[in-house]
Design a protein around this motif. Structure first.
Motif, PDB file in Angstrom:
ATOM      1  N   MET A  47       0.847  -1.161   0.000  1.00 24.90           N
ATOM      2  CA  MET A  47       0.000   0.000   0.000  1.00 24.90           C
ATOM      3  C   MET A  47       0.895   1.226   0.000  1.00 24.90           C
ATOM      4  O   MET A  47       1.913   1.262   0.666  1.00 24.90           O
ATOM      5  CB  MET A  47      -0.891  -0.013   1.232  1.00 24.90           C
ATOM      6  CG  MET A  47      -1.857  -1.167   1.236  1.00 24.90           C
ATOM      7  SD  MET A  47      -3.089  -1.181   2.544  1.00 24.90           S
ATOM      8  CE  MET A  47      -2.288  -0.551   3.939  1.00 24.90           C
ATOM      9  N   TYR A  79       1.168   5.366   0.660  1.00 25.05           N
ATOM     10  CA  TYR A  79       0.571   6.451   1.431  1.00 25.05           C
ATOM     11  C   TYR A  79       1.020   7.756   0.803  1.00 25.05           C
ATOM     12  O   TYR A  79       2.160   8.162   0.958  1.00 25.05           O
ATOM     13  CB  TYR A  79       1.002   6.356   2.898  1.00 25.05           C
ATOM     14  CG  TYR A  79       0.730   4.996   3.481  1.00 25.05           C
ATOM     15  CD1 TYR A  79      -0.559   4.644   3.858  1.00 25.05           C
ATOM     16  CD2 TYR A  79       1.737   4.060   3.634  1.00 25.05           C
ATOM     17  CE1 TYR A  79      -0.830   3.396   4.390  1.00 25.05           C
ATOM     18  CE2 TYR A  79       1.474   2.810   4.162  1.00 25.05           C
ATOM     19  CZ  TYR A  79       0.188   2.487   4.541  1.00 25.05           C
ATOM     20  OH  TYR A  79      -0.078   1.236   5.055  1.00 25.05           O
ATOM     21  N   SER A  81      -7.744  -3.814   3.731  1.00 24.42           N
ATOM     22  CA  SER A  81      -6.687  -2.947   4.230  1.00 24.42           C
ATOM     23  C   SER A  81      -7.312  -1.818   5.057  1.00 24.42           C
ATOM     24  O   SER A  81      -8.478  -1.485   4.884  1.00 24.42           O
ATOM     25  CB  SER A  81      -5.874  -2.365   3.072  1.00 24.42           C
ATOM     26  OG  SER A  81      -6.675  -1.557   2.248  1.00 24.42           O
ATOM     27  N   ALA A 140      -8.998  -1.133  -1.780  1.00 25.75           N
ATOM     28  CA  ALA A 140      -8.797  -1.227  -0.329  1.00 25.75           C
ATOM     29  C   ALA A 140      -9.163  -2.613   0.186  1.00 25.75           C
ATOM     30  O   ALA A 140      -8.681  -3.045   1.227  1.00 25.75           O
ATOM     31  CB  ALA A 140      -9.614  -0.166   0.395  1.00 25.75           C
TER      32      ALA A 140
END
Length: 52
Positions: A1, A3, A27, A44
């Motif tokens: 993932m 950010y 997630s 997600a």
């Protein structure tokens, strides 16, 4: 993932989800002081596949 902010700037180190192919994953957003999630990405949650 990953950010990132809305301009694509990295806010924290990326993390990797792992699991068995065909099983579901979910997630959670990472808490980053001073930042909040504006939009939850479509990926997600989903199913693990062979593709990264």
């Amino acid at each position: 993932m990953r950010y990132q902010d809305s301009e694509g700037n990295q806010l924290a180190e990326p993390s990797i989800l792992s699991g068995k192919i065909g099983l579901p994953y979910d997630s959670e957003p990472k808490e980053i002081p001073g930042w909040y999630v504006v939009e939850t990405p479509e990926n997600a949650s989903g199913i693990f596949t062979e593709d990264p």
